[in-house]
Design a protein around this motif. Structure first.
Motif: not given
Length: 509
Positions: A363-372
């Motif tokens: 969250k600090e780096k605002m990073e996500i992955v798409i999970t589906g």
């Protein structure tokens, strides 16, 4: 020496260090984006109906927005608002869109028409520039900034219809590419406008020796098909024989991991692979640093995001959203928790559910992955299998068996007596053979080990697992016959209902 490349590299590194692309205060940035969207649209029909002016006067506009404006999917916002937007100005966004993005999505059903406004195009380009600036993190040689960029998109030959132009979003974006890209963009607008997929790829293969490609961009299945054609036509061992300076591939559209083995087999040596989250509705996130495929969500580029927990607080056991789901904004998201994504954008999309699920890994780096996908939620008998878990199971099977599964689908099918269920898998391999019995054992054992809900289900109503192995091209043939589209051009559904699985199995037999 790469004189111009060195200038570009220095400019990127300087801007990246002096003017960071990411907001220092992402929570405040999101409030600013929402405020700007509401101000811009407050005098539209939608803005007046939902009293955007009143929302703007509240102390917490994010909470007021959440309470005042309902969640929309495509059907609800299109039937009531976007259909009017095609004929009349100032419905969900000021003016009338010049473009509409056609999106058949994963199922290949009748195309959706997503408005693409000038402001949305500018937003997409701004996110693209932010990603380009992040190349400074990857320590690339100056020469790469003078090489060609090959973008494999849908056709840029847009159709004129009743006062607007329509086509798939990648074709619209290419048609509106900034002028400074003209000298490096390949295959060029002439080839990009070829409507027939096979003809377009053939032309790319024929023209390939004339280009010095340093970067690729496109959906993995498309890119793999195109690279194979270039290698075949030019009688190569690998793609680096014709493009020795190829160093970057920007992927997106679908999960890359199931295609990694097929893609890397076409290279002479590893290259940088960057992920993106670019949908018909907008450019939402991008890979911003090396050593991760996680993507930085674009919180400061004109869009506002909300998140619905992809669990019992947001969805029922069949993957349908609850009537009153819990919704949070960036302030309250938790790491490593699946959320369905809601977006509000300058295309006139308001609290619009994309249909994707994501999770924040940092969250600090605002990073996500798409999970589906929200609908890729196999939970008919309580097994709680998300697309991420299904992909992980296939990855484990490939690792153990040395197989190359290019596509797959799975669904819950009633037993003959109708009292229980079994999971039917269909695995599309690239070449070679794969034992159905062994594949069954690996998939079942892996899911039991990593997913307690699946293990419990296997002891109760989920009475068995069945596996059908076929060539991936057979699955594409099924899509082409059933959906009238090339298989590589639409996303193969990872989860199917029982009736669709029956049709697929009958086709394969």
């Amino acid at each position: 020496m790469a004189f111009y490349g060195q200038i570009i590299k220095t400019l990127l590194e300087t801007k990246h260090s002096l003017l960071p692309h990411a907001p220092a205060d992402p929570e405040a940035a999101q409030e600013k984006q929402l405020n700007g969207l509401l101000e811009e649209a407050k005098n539209t029909a939608f803005g007046k109906f939902y009293n955007f002016q009143g929302i703007l006067e509240q102390e917490d506009i994010r909470e007021a927005f959440r309470k005042s404006v309902p969640i929309h999917d495509y059907n609800t916002i299109n039937d009531r608002w976007w259909k009017q937007q095609r004929r009349n100005p100032d419905i969900t966004w000021p003016g009338r869109p010049e473009f509409f993005a056609l999106s058949s999505g994963t199922t290949g059903k009748k195309s959706k028409r997503i408005p693409v406004t000038d402001e949305m195009l500018a937003c997409t380009q701004a996110v693209g520039r932010a990603q380009a600036e992040c190349l400074a993190n990857f320590k690339l040689p100056a020469e790469i900034f003078e090489k060609d960029i090959l973008m494999l998109t849908s056709s840029a030959d847009l159709n004129e219809k009743d006062g607007w132009l329509e086509g798939e979003i990648s074709g619209i974006n290419v048609s509106n590419m900034p002028d400074f890209m003209d000298s490096v963009y390949k295959p060029g607008i002439e080839i990009a406008q070829i409507a027939d997929w096979d003809e377009r790829v053939q032309r790319i293969a024929e023209e390939a020796p004339k280009w010095d490609v340093g970067a690729l961009a496109g959906i993995p299945s498309w890119i793999v098909m195109m690279l194979r054609k270039v290698i075949e036509v030019n009688k190569l061992k690998n793609i680096h024989e014709i493009w020795p300076n190829l160093q970057i591939y920007t992927t997106g559209g679908v999960a890359f991991e199931p295609y990694r083995k097929s893609f890397e087999a076409l290279l002479d040596h590893p290259i940088i692979i960057m992920d993106t989250y670019l949908a018909s509705e907008g450019f939402f996130a991008f890979n911003a640093r090396p050593e991760t495929m996680a993507m930085e969500i674009a919180l400061d580029h004109g869009m506002y995001f909300e998140f619905i927990p992809h669990d019992e607080d947001g969805f029922d056991a069949t993957g349908q959203m609850l009537d009153k789901p819990k919704v949070v904004d960036f302030r309250d998201v938790k790491e490593n928790k699946d959320y369905a994504l809601l977006v509000s954008t300058p295309a006139g999309a308001w609290r619009y559910m994309i249909g994707d699920t994501i999770k924040f890994v940092d969250k600090e780096k605002m990073e996500i992955v798409i999970t589906g996908r929200t609908k890729y939620w196999l939970n008919v008998v309580g097994s709680q299998l998300s697309e991420e878990k299904l992909n992980a199971a296939i990855a484990e099977l490939n690792e153990q068996m040395g197989s190359e599964i290019k596509e797959f689908t799975v669904g819950a099918v009633p037993t003959e007596d109708g009292n229980d269920y079994y999971h039917q898998w269909v695995l599309g391999i690239n070449d070679g053979e794969l034992s159905e019995e062994k594949a069954l054992e690996v998939l079942d054992a892996h899911l039991k080990k990593v997913n307690k809900n699946y293990k419990v289900a296997r002891e109760k109503a989920l009475k068995g697992v069945r596996v059908k192995v076929t060539q991936a091209n057979n699955l594409y043939d099924f899509l082409e016959k059933k959906k009238n589209k090339k298989g590589g051009q639409i996303k193969f559904p990872k989860v199917m209902v029982a009736d669709d699985l029956k049709q697929l199995l009958e086709f394969l037999d």
